[in-house]
Scaffold this active site. Sequence first.
Site, PDB file in Angstrom:
ATOM      1  N   ASP A  12    -107.491  29.465 -35.311  1.00 37.97           N
ATOM      2  CA  ASP A  12    -106.744  28.615 -34.398  1.00 37.97           C
ATOM      3  C   ASP A  12    -107.183  28.976 -32.976  1.00 37.97           C
ATOM      4  O   ASP A  12    -107.795  30.029 -32.754  1.00 37.97           O
ATOM      5  CB  ASP A  12    -105.248  28.866 -34.601  1.00 37.97           C
ATOM      6  CG  ASP A  12    -104.391  28.131 -33.600  1.00 37.97           C
ATOM      7  OD1 ASP A  12    -104.579  26.917 -33.441  1.00 37.97           O
ATOM      8  OD2 ASP A  12    -103.550  28.778 -32.963  1.00 37.97           O
ATOM      9  N   ASP A  14    -105.276  27.989 -29.353  1.00 37.31           N
ATOM     10  CA  ASP A  14    -104.190  28.362 -28.437  1.00 37.31           C
ATOM     11  C   ASP A  14    -103.263  29.375 -29.101  1.00 37.31           C
ATOM     12  O   ASP A  14    -102.710  29.116 -30.174  1.00 37.31           O
ATOM     13  CB  ASP A  14    -103.375  27.137 -28.039  1.00 37.31           C
ATOM     14  CG  ASP A  14    -104.197  26.094 -27.296  1.00 37.31           C
ATOM     15  OD1 ASP A  14    -103.908  25.870 -26.121  1.00 37.31           O
ATOM     16  OD2 ASP A  14    -105.130  25.522 -27.894  1.00 37.31           O
ATOM     17  N   ASP A 173    -101.426  31.537 -35.549  1.00 40.47           N
ATOM     18  CA  ASP A 173    -100.266  32.142 -34.893  1.00 40.47           C
ATOM     19  C   ASP A 173     -98.957  31.425 -35.208  1.00 40.47           C
ATOM     20  O   ASP A 173     -97.924  31.770 -34.630  1.00 40.47           O
ATOM     21  CB  ASP A 173    -100.468  32.173 -33.376  1.00 40.47           C
ATOM     22  CG  ASP A 173    -100.365  30.800 -32.731  1.00 40.47           C
ATOM     23  OD1 ASP A 173    -100.744  29.806 -33.392  1.00 40.47           O
ATOM     24  OD2 ASP A 173     -99.918  30.710 -31.578  1.00 40.47           O
TER      25      ASP A 173
END
Length: 224
Positions: A12, A14, A173
């Site tokens: 991922d 961001d 995240d």
Amino acid sequence: MPHYAADAVLFDLDGTLLDTIADLADGVNGMLAELGRPVRPLEEIHSFVGKGIANLVRRSLTENAHASEAEIDAALPVFRRHYARVNGRNTTIYPGVRETLDTLRAQGRRLAVVTNKSTAFTDPLLAHMGLSGFFEAVVSGDTLPTRKPDPEMVVHACALLDVEPARALMIGDSINDSLAARAAGVPVLLVRYGYSEGGVPVDAIDCDGLLSNALETLDHLQPR
């Protein structure tokens, strides 16, 4: 601790590779100010990140407030204009990320980014941060008709890398990353330091392990 014989590692963006929240908040608040709406604190915007720009704009306009669908649609290009101006300006690479990518590439593992961020922002940001060269594939939020938590982005990244999903590893995240990876048949590790969309505690999300630093990814991989 499980050890994965991963031929590919999918990341991922961001909240996992890059801390982009300051620029996202600047983009959101630039949009809100132009539209004559109250700006929002960074911590609140932080909880809106994870499902792409359209969701970020919608929540920024409607959380404890009201906006019509027409107003939300009209706000999207306003946000894009403000965010394009600041994209990468205050973004930082999380500790251990560059060293992790260097090691994974030296081990011969194939690397990809799988992000709900639009291509128009993803590609310039990776280039600006000096990370583009690490990744053989980048699957952004507008690459396919669907976004995470739909698994198709993860499946597509594996196909681009010519790696079976079971031989890949996802690093993210949030619950979006976990759901997408699980449905694609890819093991998933989540970082403790990211954004975890919706404020869901990361240790409450179904995953195969938690990372306090990106370098801990290496501890979960079988030697090559």
